[in-house]
Design a protein around this motif. Structure first.
Motif, short mmCIF file in Angstrom:
data_model
loop_
_atom_site.label_atom_id
_atom_site.label_comp_id
_atom_site.label_asym_id
_atom_site.label_seq_id
_atom_site.Cartn_x
_atom_site.Cartn_y
_atom_site.Cartn_z
N SER A 2 16.56 -7.82 51.05
CA SER A 2 15.18 -8.29 50.86
C SER A 2 15.01 -9.63 51.66
CB SER A 2 15.12 -8.49 49.35
OG SER A 2 13.87 -9.37 49.22
N HIS A 3 13.69 -9.83 52.01
CA HIS A 3 13.49 -11.06 52.52
C HIS A 3 13.30 -12.32 51.72
CE1 HIS A 3 9.43 -9.15 51.72
NE2 HIS A 3 9.13 -10.26 51.19
N ASN A 4 13.52 -12.01 50.33
CA ASN A 4 13.74 -12.93 49.40
C ASN A 4 15.23 -13.36 48.86
OD1 ASN A 4 10.83 -13.83 48.97
ND2 ASN A 4 10.78 -11.71 48.22
N THR A 5 16.10 -12.66 49.59
CA THR A 5 17.56 -12.74 49.01
C THR A 5 18.37 -13.05 50.28
OG1 THR A 5 17.15 -11.24 47.33
CG2 THR A 5 19.54 -11.33 48.41
N PHE A 6 19.34 -13.92 50.26
CA PHE A 6 20.03 -14.34 51.24
C PHE A 6 21.73 -14.46 50.76
CE2 PHE A 6 22.61 -17.39 53.64
CZ PHE A 6 22.42 -17.06 55.02
N GLY A 7 22.58 -13.91 51.79
CA GLY A 7 23.97 -13.71 51.51
C GLY A 7 24.48 -12.42 51.27
N HIS A 8 25.79 -12.11 51.18
CA HIS A 8 26.41 -10.88 51.15
C HIS A 8 27.14 -10.84 49.77
CE1 HIS A 8 25.43 -9.92 55.34
NE2 HIS A 8 25.77 -11.44 55.62
N LEU A 9 28.23 -11.42 49.60
CA LEU A 9 29.07 -11.15 48.34
C LEU A 9 28.32 -12.48 47.31
CD1 LEU A 9 32.50 -10.41 49.09
CD2 LEU A 9 30.90 -8.96 48.35
N PHE A 10 28.12 -13.56 47.97
CA PHE A 10 27.55 -14.64 47.31
C PHE A 10 25.81 -14.54 47.87
CE2 PHE A 10 25.87 -19.00 46.47
CZ PHE A 10 26.54 -19.06 45.10
N ARG A 11 25.13 -13.99 46.79
CA ARG A 11 23.70 -13.70 47.00
C ARG A 11 22.65 -14.49 46.21
NH1 ARG A 11 22.79 -8.48 49.25
NH2 ARG A 11 20.95 -8.10 48.03
N VAL A 12 21.63 -15.07 46.95
CA VAL A 12 20.86 -15.89 46.63
C VAL A 12 19.56 -15.29 46.48
CG1 VAL A 12 19.85 -18.12 46.37
CG2 VAL A 12 22.10 -17.98 46.79
N THR A 13 18.69 -15.01 45.39
CA THR A 13 17.32 -14.49 45.61
C THR A 13 16.39 -15.69 44.90
OG1 THR A 13 17.96 -12.30 45.35
CG2 THR A 13 15.86 -12.82 44.93
N THR A 14 15.27 -16.22 45.72
CA THR A 14 14.83 -17.22 45.15
C THR A 14 13.02 -16.42 44.70
OG1 THR A 14 13.53 -17.79 47.03
CG2 THR A 14 15.77 -19.06 46.62
N TRP A 15 12.47 -17.05 43.77
CA TRP A 15 11.12 -16.59 43.43
C TRP A 15 10.35 -17.73 42.98
CZ3 TRP A 15 9.96 -18.62 38.64
CH2 TRP A 15 10.88 -18.66 37.80
N GLY A 16 8.94 -17.63 43.00
CA GLY A 16 7.94 -18.48 42.51
C GLY A 16 7.36 -19.19 43.92
N GLU A 17 6.03 -19.67 43.51
CA GLU A 17 5.18 -20.45 44.42
C GLU A 17 5.00 -21.82 44.24
OE1 GLU A 17 4.84 -16.39 43.93
OE2 GLU A 17 3.99 -17.75 42.61
N SER A 18 4.54 -22.72 45.30
CA SER A 18 4.44 -24.16 45.39
C SER A 18 3.54 -24.57 44.12
CB SER A 18 3.77 -24.54 46.66
OG SER A 18 3.65 -25.85 46.74
N HIS A 19 2.66 -23.83 43.85
CA HIS A 19 1.49 -24.07 42.66
C HIS A 19 1.61 -23.33 41.70
CE1 HIS A 19 -0.86 -27.47 44.94
NE2 HIS A 19 0.15 -27.25 45.74
#
Length: 372
Positions: A2-19
């Motif tokens: 996903s374009h909101n997820t980074f990493g392979h075994l240690f995976r980080v997915t962020t969510w939310g907007e500035s406002h």
């Protein structure tokens, strides 16, 4: 991926907007039984937090992180990771969405307004939504967790250039980065930068910067050849940071001006079978695999696109407009990019460690086994 997820075994997915009401992330793949509290992460977030000096946006966000999941009380009464997804959240408390009402249908030059609209047919004009650097707060929080996985690796960042003004590397002193608002290792340069950035800020303009990252004590062997190169994944991570337009590993672009004799990092015999390198032009990575030297990377941040000077543009209906960006913005977004860069390096290295351990386990060949 996903374009909101980074990493392979240690995976980080962020969510939310500035406002939006909050921003957050989910970390998957963190090993269990690692002591983790909100205090372990807050110090890194405080380095990135806005409104700390006249040289950053005056948006007042405390950036207090909350751990929502993935921890439990261990046998020694400490809070530890459970091996399940770690949920982190930060409330947004100082949004001023009305500042952006006039540009609801206008594309700000240098921003992602047009490209988001072209891709999705809709865009969040309130501070940029997902394209806002507000998202990077969660990267910093996730980077704090990553550091706990590789505690022996010391990751530090410094600003080495603001606009056209570079530091004098002969004056490099890591202790200085906490003594000025720029994370600058050269006290003399930092004093000059205050005068320079004040003039930029008062003119309603902005400037770019170059940040340098160091990771010390990473052992040899992390990363993989060909498509899993450590330097390629580090470059990808740093390029994903808002406003970053260039990345270098080691000498980077300057290596093109060297001869083969100058560029080669010669080796002599060292301790425990580990060679001693006589230089580090490669930035601690050869063939996509760490050498055991300090890993060095730099990234260039463009000038903040939100400026007070009127700029020509168009709106989503094709009409030509002239607009001036309101709101609260950093005159040099590179300042707060330092802790973000550190976090992305930590995430890449934690992931590299876990993948290395999964592939080779404890059965590593001579002569490097004593190092692990």
């Amino acid at each position: 991926m996903s374009h909101n997820t980074f990493g392979h075994l240690f995976r980080v997915t962020t969510w939310g907007e500035s406002h939006g009401p909050a921003i957050g992330c989910v970390i998957d793949g963190c090993p269990p039984l690692i002591p983790l509290t909100e205090a372990d992460l807050q110090g890194f977030l405080d380095k990135r937090r806005p409104g700390q000096s006249r040289f950053t946006t005056q948006r007042q966000e405390p950036d207090q992180v909350k751990i929502l999941s993935g921890v439990m009380t261990g046998e020694d009464a400490r809070q530890v990771t459970s091996g399940t997804p770690i949920g982190l959240m930060i409330d947004n408390v100082d949004q001023r969405s009305n500042d952006y009402g006039e540009i609801k249908s206008q594309y700000r030059p240098g921003h992602a307004d047009f490209t988001y609209d072209a891709k999705y047919g809709v865009r969040d004009y309130r501070g940029g939504g997902r394209s806002s650097a507000r998202e990077t707060a969660m990267r910093v929080a996730a980077g704090g967790v990553a550091r706990l996985i590789i505690p022996a690796v010391k990751i530090r960042g410094a600003m080495v250039q603001m606009g056209p003004h570079k530091i004098d590397r002969a004056n490099w002193n890591w202790d200085e980065i906490d003594n000025n608002p720029f994370f600058c290792p050269d006290a003399k340069a930092a004093a000059a930068w205050e005068i320079y950035l004040d003039s930029v800020r008062k003119a309603g303009s902005s400037c770019g910067a170059i940040i340098e990252l160091h990771a010390e004590n990473a052992p040899p062997g992390w990363g993989a050849p060909v498509y899993g190169k450590l330097d390629a994944e580090l470059a990808s991570a740093l390029m994903s940071i808002n406003a970053v337009k260039g990345v270098e590993i080691g000498d980077g672009m300057a290596a093109a001006a060297l001869t083969g004799e100058e560029n080669a990092d010669e080796m002599r015999a060292g301790n425990k079978g580990m060679p001693t390198f006589l230089s580090n032009h490669a930035g601690g990575i050869l063939g996509g695999i760490s050498t055991g030297q300090t890993i060095v990377a730099r990234f260039a941040v463009k000038p903040t696109s939100s400026i007070l000077t009127p700029r020509r543009s168009v709106d989503r209906f094709g009409a030509e407009v002239e607009l001036r960006t309101k709101g609260r913005h950093d005159p040099c977004v590179g300042i707060r990019g330092v802790p973000v860069g550190e976090a992305m390096m930590a995430i890449v290295l934690a992931d590299a460690f876990l993948r290395h351990r999964a592939q080779v386990g404890a059965g590593v060949p001579w002569p490097f086994a004593p190092l692990r």
